[in-house]
Design an enzyme around this catalytic site. Sequence first.
Site, short mmCIF file in Angstrom:
data_model
loop_
_atom_site.label_atom_id
_atom_site.label_comp_id
_atom_site.label_asym_id
_atom_site.label_seq_id
_atom_site.Cartn_x
_atom_site.Cartn_y
_atom_site.Cartn_z
N GLU A 173 0.84 -1.21 0.00
CA GLU A 173 0.00 0.00 0.00
C GLU A 173 0.87 1.25 0.00
O GLU A 173 0.72 2.15 0.84
CB GLU A 173 -0.99 -0.01 1.18
CG GLU A 173 -1.97 -1.17 1.07
CD GLU A 173 -3.21 -1.07 1.96
OE1 GLU A 173 -3.26 -0.19 2.85
OE2 GLU A 173 -4.15 -1.87 1.75
N GLU A 307 -5.08 -8.75 -0.40
CA GLU A 307 -5.88 -8.40 0.78
C GLU A 307 -7.33 -8.29 0.32
O GLU A 307 -7.64 -7.44 -0.53
CB GLU A 307 -5.43 -7.09 1.42
CG GLU A 307 -4.11 -7.24 2.17
CD GLU A 307 -3.72 -6.00 2.96
OE1 GLU A 307 -4.61 -5.28 3.45
OE2 GLU A 307 -2.50 -5.75 3.07
O1 AHR Z 1 -5.41 -5.86 6.83
C1 AHR Z 1 -5.36 -4.69 7.58
C2 AHR Z 1 -4.68 -3.55 6.83
O2 AHR Z 1 -5.44 -3.21 5.73
C3 AHR Z 1 -3.33 -3.85 6.23
O3 AHR Z 1 -2.30 -3.70 7.15
C4 AHR Z 1 -3.21 -2.83 5.16
O4 AHR Z 1 -2.38 -3.24 4.11
C5 AHR Z 1 -4.64 -2.57 4.74
O5 AHR Z 1 -4.93 -1.23 4.72
#
Ligand code: AHR
Length: 505
Positions: A173, A307
């Site tokens: 990110e 994610e």
């Molecule tokens: O999964 C929780 C958080 O969500 C992670 O650390 C991040 O990459 C995303 O914003």
Amino acid sequence: MAKLYVNEKKVQGHINPEIYGHFSEHLGRCIYEGLYVGEDSPIPNVKGMRTDVVEALKEMKVPVLRWPGGCFADEYHWKDGIGPKENRKKMINTHWGGVVEDNSFGTHEFFELCSQLGCKTYVNGNVGSGTVQEMSEWVEYITFDGVSPMADLRKENGHEKPWKIDYFGVGNENWGCGGNMTPEYYGNLYRRYQTYVRSYNNENPIQKVCCGANVADYFWTEGVLNTCFAQPQPGNHKDKGFMDMLSLHYYVHPEGWEIKGSATDFDEKIWYKSLNKALYMEELINRHGAIMDKYDPEKRIGMAVDEWGCWFNVEPGTNPGFLYQQNTMRDALVAGLTLDIFNKHCDRVKMACLAQIVNVLQSVILTEGEKMLLTPTYHVFHMYRTHQDAELVESYIADNKTAEGSDGEYEVPKLHESVSMDKDGILTLTLNNLSVTDSEKVETTFAELNPTDVTAAILTQDMNAHNTFENPDHVKEEPFHKFTVTEKGLSFTIPPCSIVSFRIK
Ligand code: AHR
């Protein structure tokens, strides 16, 4: 009645097992307590990894595990997590609850965990606050089999032989918590950092994952690819833009980022809204995929949705920074239909990691001290596990109805399916009924197959149903027998709010 057509003769792509991957971050009770309790814990463990959790995960089949973050990755300095535990540096986990991170789970422990799980490894490096040297030395420490400063340090720390990194993420990110960069700036850093992610073992090169977009940030995808690839020329698509995969992050929070809502206390309207939002994954894959096609028409770069999952309010009374949430049939349906979407896009989606494996967000396992429970999402992954490494075959549903709440505001197609064939010629057919109230009769027809041996499982309950430590088996996978084998296929009725999986020979 819905008609489900399966053309088992038409293979549409290979379902990479990594599509069923998971994510473990130093966040709340995911690593500490969830996966790792330390060797001196009264909770049964092997080298510190809790036995109950590891055994359950092995049964579910984890193909790949991502670590150490997430946002944590871009603040993680790996040398703090090696050597004698009493000497390891303590730090503040600034992202997640401001708690002390004692670094007792580090590189050696991660590889031990993956070896116990029998899964591939996905290590996420630090671009946001780390140096090129630090990243390069980490890869050397883990993978170099010879004499070198980092390989020698690994040996001093008790591990003679190198481990294998299957996937390496160059930042996380980086448009946000990983450094607030612009796509062009990150793209240039990516080119530089990845240069020093050396594959010391040429037979098993490390697959490099470039940080992709958040949700619908097509500007990021275009900007990064434009920076990392030579300008696309007609007929000249030789390079891979220095990457093997490009990531995508997408979470379902039905009321928006500011009002995520309760994980368990929701009505029909929110149910349909959540599922509607989960279905948006398909548009994201198509649109980011279309940009990728421009640079990489041969689809040599995989999309890694590393994610995904539901993100709700934390359970009342728990640390807001720990992201601990319950898991209901809504999570199960989100998982089922999302996995079906990934299967159907397996030509581009090569990896996906549910966030996160234990005790954080949409987990497959929750723990409380020595107690452990399997969530509805666990059962979905278990019911879908035979899709891993199988071939996607053509399927579609005719006469599919829509399902919607009483006010009709958020309608969704009622049934969702995917079908694959494994190496032994056995079909896995998974089907979700998104309606809270209505069952559906389904006539399944195969192209040529006359089924001789069929087994099935079902997960079904009320929409808010979930497992608690007092009642851990309230929602669980059960055998499903209410089907008949017809001349051309199968006939059955799928109950509302349910997921069925068939194994068909
Ligand atoms: O999964 C929780 C958080 O969500 C992670 O650390 C991040 O990459 C995303 O914003």
